[in-house]
Design a protein around this motif. Structure first.
Motif, short mmCIF file in Angstrom:
data_model
loop_
_atom_site.label_atom_id
_atom_site.label_comp_id
_atom_site.label_asym_id
_atom_site.label_seq_id
_atom_site.Cartn_x
_atom_site.Cartn_y
_atom_site.Cartn_z
N SER A 106 73.65 -93.61 44.54
CA SER A 106 72.46 -93.80 43.94
C SER A 106 72.19 -92.56 42.84
CB SER A 106 71.19 -94.11 44.89
OG SER A 106 70.97 -92.52 45.47
N SER A 107 71.17 -92.93 41.83
CA SER A 107 70.33 -91.84 40.95
C SER A 107 69.94 -90.89 41.57
CB SER A 107 69.39 -92.73 40.15
OG SER A 107 69.98 -93.63 39.25
N GLU A 108 69.39 -91.11 43.01
CA GLU A 108 68.88 -89.99 43.52
C GLU A 108 69.98 -88.95 44.17
OE1 GLU A 108 66.33 -89.07 47.73
OE2 GLU A 108 66.59 -91.20 47.29
N GLN A 109 70.91 -89.72 44.56
CA GLN A 109 71.87 -88.97 45.20
C GLN A 109 72.74 -88.17 44.01
OE1 GLN A 109 73.61 -92.28 47.00
NE2 GLN A 109 73.17 -91.73 48.96
N ALA A 110 72.84 -88.70 42.86
CA ALA A 110 73.72 -88.16 41.82
C ALA A 110 72.80 -86.80 41.22
CB ALA A 110 73.94 -89.07 40.73
N ALA A 111 71.51 -86.89 41.37
CA ALA A 111 70.76 -85.61 40.91
C ALA A 111 70.49 -84.75 42.08
CB ALA A 111 69.34 -86.33 40.59
N TYR A 112 71.10 -84.89 43.25
CA TYR A 112 70.86 -83.88 44.27
C TYR A 112 71.74 -82.53 44.21
CZ TYR A 112 71.50 -81.66 48.65
OH TYR A 112 71.41 -80.84 49.99
N GLN A 113 70.87 -81.33 44.15
CA GLN A 113 71.54 -80.11 44.14
C GLN A 113 71.34 -79.43 45.68
OE1 GLN A 113 68.91 -79.06 40.71
NE2 GLN A 113 70.53 -77.76 40.45
N TYR A 114 72.37 -79.19 46.32
CA TYR A 114 72.29 -78.38 47.55
C TYR A 114 71.86 -77.18 47.65
CZ TYR A 114 76.56 -75.87 46.53
OH TYR A 114 77.28 -74.83 46.27
N GLU A 115 71.38 -76.60 46.58
CA GLU A 115 71.04 -75.35 46.27
C GLU A 115 70.33 -75.02 44.97
OE1 GLU A 115 73.04 -70.99 46.56
OE2 GLU A 115 72.93 -72.20 48.49
N ALA A 116 69.37 -74.37 44.87
CA ALA A 116 68.61 -74.00 43.70
C ALA A 116 69.87 -73.41 42.83
CB ALA A 116 67.50 -73.13 43.59
N LYS A 117 69.95 -73.75 41.21
CA LYS A 117 70.59 -73.26 40.29
C LYS A 117 72.32 -73.74 40.58
CE LYS A 117 67.96 -69.50 38.69
NZ LYS A 117 67.98 -68.17 38.67
N LYS A 118 72.62 -74.55 41.51
CA LYS A 118 73.82 -75.18 41.70
C LYS A 118 73.92 -76.46 40.96
CE LYS A 118 75.91 -72.09 44.45
NZ LYS A 118 77.05 -71.47 44.04
N TRP A 119 75.11 -77.17 40.89
CA TRP A 119 74.95 -78.30 39.91
C TRP A 119 74.60 -79.42 40.75
CZ3 TRP A 119 80.73 -77.03 37.82
CH2 TRP A 119 80.59 -76.25 36.90
#
Length: 176
Positions: free
Chosen positions: A45-58
């Protein structure tokens, strides 16, 4: 069948990628990887595609975009070396590429489609190269590097990032 490159055919930095590649036909591996990646990521989903597992990670869009960019660059290196040119390649600046790609403006499924098209082109290139082409050398990271090693690096790079995707992105959503 294209044989695994010897350790003197690439810089030691790439050993971790090449080690991930199974001992099967490389073309078959690349096609299976393409199917696996598409099947794994098709329902994101769009939400999943925008997920970063940590700040400053892709985010996931950026990871997939990076995988595609890296394959484009490495495939061009395969072609240049296989055709007998003997360049010295410097590493591409993945952060510069990321900054200038602006993957956030794209739909995730379009990035996935782009990945698939690039993989089809890579597979076509690999299928068309002669046996002699595979042992021709260029220079990567100031080390003699064969076209064969570059092709294996492509496969290993994807496997490396798929493991990260599964572990750090998809587990949050229990997808796989």
């Amino acid at each position: 069948m294209l044989k695994r490159p010897k350790t003197n055919e690439y810089h030691p930095f790439f050993e971790s990628y090449i080690r991930l590649v199974p001992d099967e036909g490389l073309l078959d591996i690349l096609k299976k990887q393409q199917e696996t990646t598409i099947n794994l990521l098709r329902g994101i989903s769009s939400e999943q595609a925008a997920y970063q597992y940590e700040a400053k990670k892709w985010n996931l869009k950026e990871v997939l975009g990076h995988m595609t960019d890296a394959e484009r660059v490495l495939s061009s290196h395969v072609l240049v070396v296989a055709r007998g040119d003997t360049p010295s390649f410097t590493p591409f600046d993945k952060d510069l590429y990321m900054t200038n790609a602006d993957f956030s403006r794209l739909d995730f499924q379009d990035i996935l489609s782009d990945f698939s098209i690039v993989r089809q082109c890579t597979s076509s290139l690999i299928a068309c190269l002669s046996n002699d082409a595979w042992i021709r050398k260029g220079t990567v990271l100031n080390h003699p590097t064969t076209a064969r090693a570059l092709a294996y690096i492509i496969a290993g790079h994807e496997l490396h990032h798929l493991a990260i995707i599964k572990e750090r992105y998809l587990l949050k959503y229990s997808i796989d």
